[in-house]
Design a protein around this motif. Structure first.
Motif, short mmCIF file in Angstrom:
data_model
loop_
_atom_site.label_atom_id
_atom_site.label_comp_id
_atom_site.label_asym_id
_atom_site.label_seq_id
_atom_site.Cartn_x
_atom_site.Cartn_y
_atom_site.Cartn_z
N ASP A 287 0.85 -1.19 0.00
CA ASP A 287 0.00 0.00 0.00
C ASP A 287 0.89 1.24 0.00
N SER A 288 0.31 2.38 0.33
CA SER A 288 1.04 3.65 0.26
C SER A 288 1.73 4.00 1.58
N SER A 289 1.75 3.09 2.52
CA SER A 289 2.36 3.39 3.82
C SER A 289 3.84 3.69 3.66
N GLN A 290 4.30 4.70 4.40
CA GLN A 290 5.71 5.09 4.35
C GLN A 290 6.16 5.50 5.74
N TRP A 291 7.36 5.17 6.10
CA TRP A 291 7.94 5.51 7.40
C TRP A 291 9.30 6.15 7.16
N THR A 292 9.58 7.23 7.86
CA THR A 292 10.84 7.94 7.62
C THR A 292 11.50 8.33 8.94
N CYS A 293 12.82 8.33 8.91
CA CYS A 293 13.59 8.81 10.06
C CYS A 293 13.90 10.30 9.93
N GLY A 294 13.57 10.89 8.76
CA GLY A 294 13.88 12.30 8.56
C GLY A 294 15.36 12.52 8.33
N ALA A 295 15.78 13.77 8.42
CA ALA A 295 17.20 14.12 8.24
C ALA A 295 17.97 13.80 9.52
N LEU A 296 19.02 13.05 9.38
CA LEU A 296 19.83 12.62 10.52
C LEU A 296 21.23 13.20 10.38
N ASN A 297 21.80 13.71 11.48
CA ASN A 297 23.13 14.32 11.37
C ASN A 297 24.20 13.27 11.09
N ALA A 298 25.37 13.71 10.71
CA ALA A 298 26.43 12.82 10.19
C ALA A 298 26.97 11.87 11.25
N SER A 299 26.73 12.17 12.53
CA SER A 299 27.24 11.27 13.58
C SER A 299 26.37 10.03 13.76
N ARG A 300 25.16 10.02 13.18
CA ARG A 300 24.25 8.90 13.35
C ARG A 300 24.66 7.73 12.43
N SER A 301 24.44 6.52 12.94
CA SER A 301 24.70 5.32 12.13
C SER A 301 23.54 4.32 12.24
N SER A 302 22.40 4.77 12.77
CA SER A 302 21.23 3.89 12.87
C SER A 302 19.98 4.73 13.10
N CYS A 303 18.84 4.13 12.81
CA CYS A 303 17.55 4.72 13.20
C CYS A 303 16.54 3.59 13.33
#
Length: 528
Positions: A287-303
């Protein structure tokens, strides 16, 4: 051949000729010759260098480490280039070291003679004369970097030299080095002052150290000292995607499951600059469901995303000041999809206290696109403690580093089928085993007049510090002790006499054992 004896007259003539003054002269000459020979063996000038507009520096060395010279005196003369006869003195200098400099006369179109006199506790010794041609001994001053302009792929370097002489202009050889990430490229060119050097085929967004040095090609043994400057090429958008992986946890509520996206940065040189942010998202295939973590800074390595149990596609991009990378793709199957096969086998070999070699064989009759090796210490703290490495389809082994001894590690290999991942093949391993830090906790299941039935919980693996080999049950009554060894976690002690027993259980690894708490157990006890 017979040897004739000297006649009496000859002996008399020799004795008459060798007067005391002649003997003194012979002694002085012999001493002079021996001193000169010793000097040539122990003291010698190795090179003289003309530093343009500065000085002439000569260097010497001695082969006698016990020379203990208190002073050296260097003298440099202008000499005839053909006859090597001395003319005017250029200069004299004194030192206690192994080199000395005299003021330069600003002309290299001459020949020179140098020698050094050493004062020692046994007298003075002089080096053999050292002759050198001015033009072949010139060392130029270091070039100057006047201006530097960079683009994504090129550096433009404007360079020059102080007091650039016309007679040298056609003889300048310039060596250029540019280094990034321990990779050095070098080129030697003929160049003129105030000329622009163009260095191309560079990596975008990379820090470079640029070094220049110059040489008069008539003095090919001497380069100037280096001039260096640091600069960074202009950025371009990353040319490769980050490496993307996942950890899927069971659904916490109906129709939802916890998905942790894990990634590693774009490698150099494909990163083409400094990553400023990441963007991660997943969308349902049904379906059209979508999930996002948004913009993550460069120090992140997971969401972490709470996604449906339907199949979905996940994407990850990295962005720097010049643009965004191609996306990394990952397919997450539906929770009801059949799992694809794991590798056929996995084995681990300890290399030392901090390294393990992991090897595996691929599943038979299957086409793989790569492998992912996962590892974490036991007990793990969820996805945050998960380490992973992605490898190509030809990989069959990997060396893990930075581990700790006596710590259990959960290792697994996952086979990749395009964008889909198979199930994991897992194993527990230690770099080095140790003795348990605690013993088992024992429970008494039943007692009777002659039987005691015991049970205990396994020692947690992280406190066991190795693989369990066996257990020992120790018990005593009235000063008499017994022990029983077993690999089971329950035992019946039989043939007992009435009374109260003192009992404990020990756990053993290959390195040692540890005892659990002691219990006082009386006979004729019923089930709890």
């Amino acid at each position: 051949m017979s040897r004739r004896k000297p006649s009496q007259a000859g002996l008399l003539l020799w004795r008459t000729a060798v007067t005391p003054s002649v003997l003194l002269w012979m002694y002085v000459m012999n001493t002079f010759l021996n001193t000169a020979a010793a000097a040539s063996l122990t003291l010698a000038i190795t090179q003289c260098v003309i530093l343009r507009y500065s000085n002439i520096t000569c260097y010497w060395e001695t082969s006698d480490h016990h020379l203990n010279a208190s002073n050296y005196k260097l003298q440099i003369n202008i000499t005839n280039c053909d006859s090597k006869e001395n003319f005017n003195v250029v200069g004299v200098c004194d030192t206690r070291g192994s080199n000395c400099a005299v003021q330069h006369i600003n002309s290299e179109l001459l020949c020179f003679r140098a020698d050094v006199l050493a004062d020692t506790h046994t007298g003075s010794i002089r080096s053999p004369p050292y002759f050198f041609i001015g033009l072949k001994s010139v060392k130029l001053p270091p070039p100057q970097i006047k201006h530097l302009k960079s683009s994504a792929r090129c550096l433009h370097v404007v360079w020059g030299m102080k007091r650039f002489p016309k007679d040298v202009k056609n003889h300048i050889r310039l060596q250029v080095e540019f280094t990034t990430h321990d990779q050095t490229r070098s080129q030697t060119v003929r160049a003129y002052s105030n000329e622009t050097l163009e260095l191309c085929d560079l990596h975008p967004g990379s820090k470079y150290t640029v070094r220049l040095r110059a040489q008069d090609d008539r003095a090919d043994a001497h380069w100037s000292s280096w001039t260096s400057i640091d600069t960074t090429t202009a950025e371009k958008a990353p040319s490769a995607a980050p490496r993307l992986w996942r950890h899927i946890q069971p659904a916490e509520e109906a129709g939802k499951r916890r998905l942790t996206l894990l990634w590693k940065p774009v490698s150099w040189p494909e990163v083409n600059g400094v990553v400023l942010s990441y963007s991660a998202s997943c969308r349902s295939e049904l379906d059209s469901s979508q999930w996002t973590c948004g913009a993550l800074n460069a120090s992140r390595s997971s969401c972490v995303l709470a996604v449906s149990t339907d199949p979905c596609h996940c994407n990850l991009t990295a962005t720097n000041s010049a643009g965004t990378s191609p996306p990394a793709h990952l397919y997450i199957p539906a929770h009801t999809d059949a799992e694809l096969p794991p590798p056929q086998s996995i084995s681990v070999t300890p290399l030392d206290d901090t390294r393990l070699k992991v090897e595996w064989t691929a599943a038979l009759n299957q086409s793989e696109s790569g492998f992912v090796l996962q590892w974490s210490s036991v007990p793990g703290s969820g996805p945050a403690s998960l380490h992973w490495e992605q490898m190509n389809k030809t990989a069959r082994s990997f060396n893990l580093t930075g581990l700790l001894p006596e710590v259990p590690y959960n290792l697994s290999v996952v086979k990749l089928y395009g964008r889909r991942a198979g199930s994991a093949k897992s194993v527990i391993a230690f770099t080095r085993e140790g003795a348990p830090s605690v013993g088992p906790k024992m429970t008494v299941l039943r007692t009777s007049s002659s039987v005691i039935i015991l049970q205990w919980e396994p020692v947690p693996l992280e406190k066991l510090h190795g693989f369990i080999q066996n257990y020992t049950v120790l018990y005593s009554i009235n000063g008499k002790s017994e022990k029983v060894c077993t690999r089971a976690e329950q035992i019946s002690l039989t043939g007992l006499t009435a009374g109260t027993y003192n009992i404990c259980v020990m756990a053993h690894t290959a390195v040692g054992g540890a005892a659990g708490p002691w219990h006082m157990v009386a006979g004729l006890r019923m089930y709890k």
